[in-house]
Motif scaffolding. Structure first.
Motif, PDB file in Angstrom:
ATOM      1  N   VAL A 148       7.233   4.213  -9.299  1.00 32.54           N
ATOM      2  CA  VAL A 148       6.175   4.490  -8.322  1.00 32.54           C
ATOM      3  C   VAL A 148       6.656   5.590  -7.385  1.00 32.54           C
ATOM      4  N   ALA A 149       5.714   6.246  -6.738  1.00 31.89           N
ATOM      5  CA  ALA A 149       6.016   7.304  -5.777  1.00 31.89           C
ATOM      6  C   ALA A 149       5.696   6.818  -4.368  1.00 31.89           C
ATOM      7  N   PRO A 150       6.326   7.402  -3.359  1.00 29.06           N
ATOM      8  CA  PRO A 150       6.085   6.967  -1.980  1.00 29.06           C
ATOM      9  C   PRO A 150       4.629   7.055  -1.529  1.00 29.06           C
ATOM     10  N   ASP A 151       3.843   7.951  -2.112  1.00 28.45           N
ATOM     11  CA  ASP A 151       2.457   8.120  -1.686  1.00 28.45           C
ATOM     12  C   ASP A 151       1.448   7.367  -2.559  1.00 28.45           C
ATOM     13  N   LEU A 152       1.937   6.540  -3.481  1.00 25.52           N
ATOM     14  CA  LEU A 152       1.046   5.757  -4.333  1.00 25.52           C
ATOM     15  C   LEU A 152       0.311   4.717  -3.496  1.00 25.52           C
ATOM     16  N   SER A 153      -0.916   4.415  -3.854  1.00 23.41           N
ATOM     17  CA  SER A 153      -1.688   3.428  -3.096  1.00 23.41           C
ATOM     18  C   SER A 153      -1.018   2.060  -3.170  1.00 23.41           C
ATOM     19  N   PRO A 154      -1.159   1.259  -2.115  1.00 22.08           N
ATOM     20  CA  PRO A 154      -0.587  -0.089  -2.143  1.00 22.08           C
ATOM     21  C   PRO A 154      -1.095  -0.926  -3.320  1.00 22.08           C
ATOM     22  N   ALA A 155      -2.348  -0.770  -3.715  1.00 22.58           N
ATOM     23  CA  ALA A 155      -2.873  -1.540  -4.845  1.00 22.58           C
ATOM     24  C   ALA A 155      -2.129  -1.210  -6.137  1.00 22.58           C
ATOM     25  N   LEU A 156      -1.816   0.049  -6.362  1.00 20.82           N
ATOM     26  CA  LEU A 156      -1.083   0.422  -7.578  1.00 20.82           C
ATOM     27  C   LEU A 156       0.381   0.004  -7.507  1.00 20.82           C
ATOM     28  N   VAL A 157       0.965   0.040  -6.321  1.00 25.59           N
ATOM     29  CA  VAL A 157       2.327  -0.483  -6.176  1.00 25.59           C
ATOM     30  C   VAL A 157       2.305  -1.972  -6.508  1.00 25.59           C
ATOM     31  N   GLY A 158       1.300  -2.698  -5.981  1.00 21.51           N
ATOM     32  CA  GLY A 158       1.164  -4.122  -6.275  1.00 21.51           C
ATOM     33  C   GLY A 158       0.983  -4.397  -7.753  1.00 21.51           C
ATOM     34  N   PHE A 159       0.237  -3.562  -8.442  1.00 19.01           N
ATOM     35  CA  PHE A 159       0.055  -3.700  -9.885  1.00 19.01           C
ATOM     36  C   PHE A 159       1.400  -3.598 -10.596  1.00 19.01           C
ATOM     37  N   ASN A 160       2.203  -2.604 -10.220  1.00 23.01           N
ATOM     38  CA  ASN A 160       3.533  -2.433 -10.820  1.00 23.01           C
ATOM     39  C   ASN A 160       4.456  -3.595 -10.472  1.00 23.01           C
ATOM     40  N   LEU A 161       4.378  -4.079  -9.238  1.00 21.61           N
ATOM     41  CA  LEU A 161       5.179  -5.244  -8.844  1.00 21.61           C
ATOM     42  C   LEU A 161       4.856  -6.444  -9.728  1.00 21.61           C
ATOM     43  N   THR A 162       3.577  -6.714  -9.894  1.00 19.96           N
ATOM     44  CA  THR A 162       3.160  -7.878 -10.676  1.00 19.96           C
ATOM     45  C   THR A 162       3.679  -7.805 -12.107  1.00 19.96           C
ATOM     46  N   ALA A 163       3.673  -6.607 -12.674  1.00 25.04           N
ATOM     47  CA  ALA A 163       4.121  -6.442 -14.065  1.00 25.04           C
ATOM     48  C   ALA A 163       5.615  -6.696 -14.233  1.00 25.04           C
ATOM     49  N   HIS A 164       6.387  -6.631 -13.145  1.00 21.48           N
ATOM     50  CA  HIS A 164       7.844  -6.754 -13.235  1.00 21.48           C
ATOM     51  C   HIS A 164       8.425  -7.927 -12.449  1.00 21.48           C
TER      52      HIS A 164
END
Length: 175
Positions: A148-164
């Motif tokens: 993820v990148a620092p400017d990615l939306s919180p929802a997309l960061v959350g999506f990546n978190l959930t996957a891992h």
């Protein structure tokens, strides 16, 4: 404000079930009011992230992420107040204020939050609203680093978190 509206459920209840582990803090506790020191400047606070310490993450943990979500924010999706990713698996504690300008472990960084910042932005429920819950979570991850990148939306960061996420520990203070 409509204080009669139902309390939203915790979003983690709708994600794949994962084990929990132990999360403690010298600054916050589940069910207790968040002190002014950890509230947002707009709410008269010091905006310092709370101390967090964790133990008991499962074998296979390769890194951690730390988040704070207000599921009661009147947005339809809650409000992310803090997203810190790519903490090495050797990290088991963050000092008070780590969500600001504090030096982080190599590779760790904050991503954008829903208040427009890129670190910790403290509790700031609307005036006159009922108390809001703040879900401070440490996520044990199965990867060394989230892509993820620092400017990615919180929802997309959350999506990546959930996957891992292998396991999650949560404290639930209110403000």
């Amino acid at each position: 404000m409509n204080l009669d509206r139902p309390t939203p459920p915790e979003p983690y209840n709708f994600l794949p079930a994962v084990p929990d582990f132990t999360l403690t803090s010298n600054d916050i506790a589940s069910g207790e009011r968040i002190a002014d020191a950890h509230a947002h400047h707009s709410a008269g606070g010091g905006n310092a992230s709370p101390h967090l310490s964790w133990s008991g993450a499962p074998a296979g943990t390769r890194s951690y992420a730390v988040t704070c979500l207000d599921p009661d924010a009147p947005t339809g999706s809650g409000a992310w107040h803090w997203l810190l990713v790519n903490l090495p698996a050797t990290t088991t504690e963050l000092p008070t204020g780590a969500g600001g300008e504090a030096k982080l472990a190599d590779g760790a960084f904050h991503t954008r939050n829903d208040l427009g910042g890129d670190g910790y932005d403290g509790a700031a429920p609307p005036p006159g609203d009922r108390p809001h819950r703040y879900l401070f979570a440490v996520h044990a991850l199965d990867t060394d680093a989230l892509d993820v990148a620092p400017d990615l939306s919180p929802a997309l960061v959350g999506f990546n978190l959930t996957a891992h996420t292998l396991a999650r520990a949560v404290l639930r203070p209110v403000r």
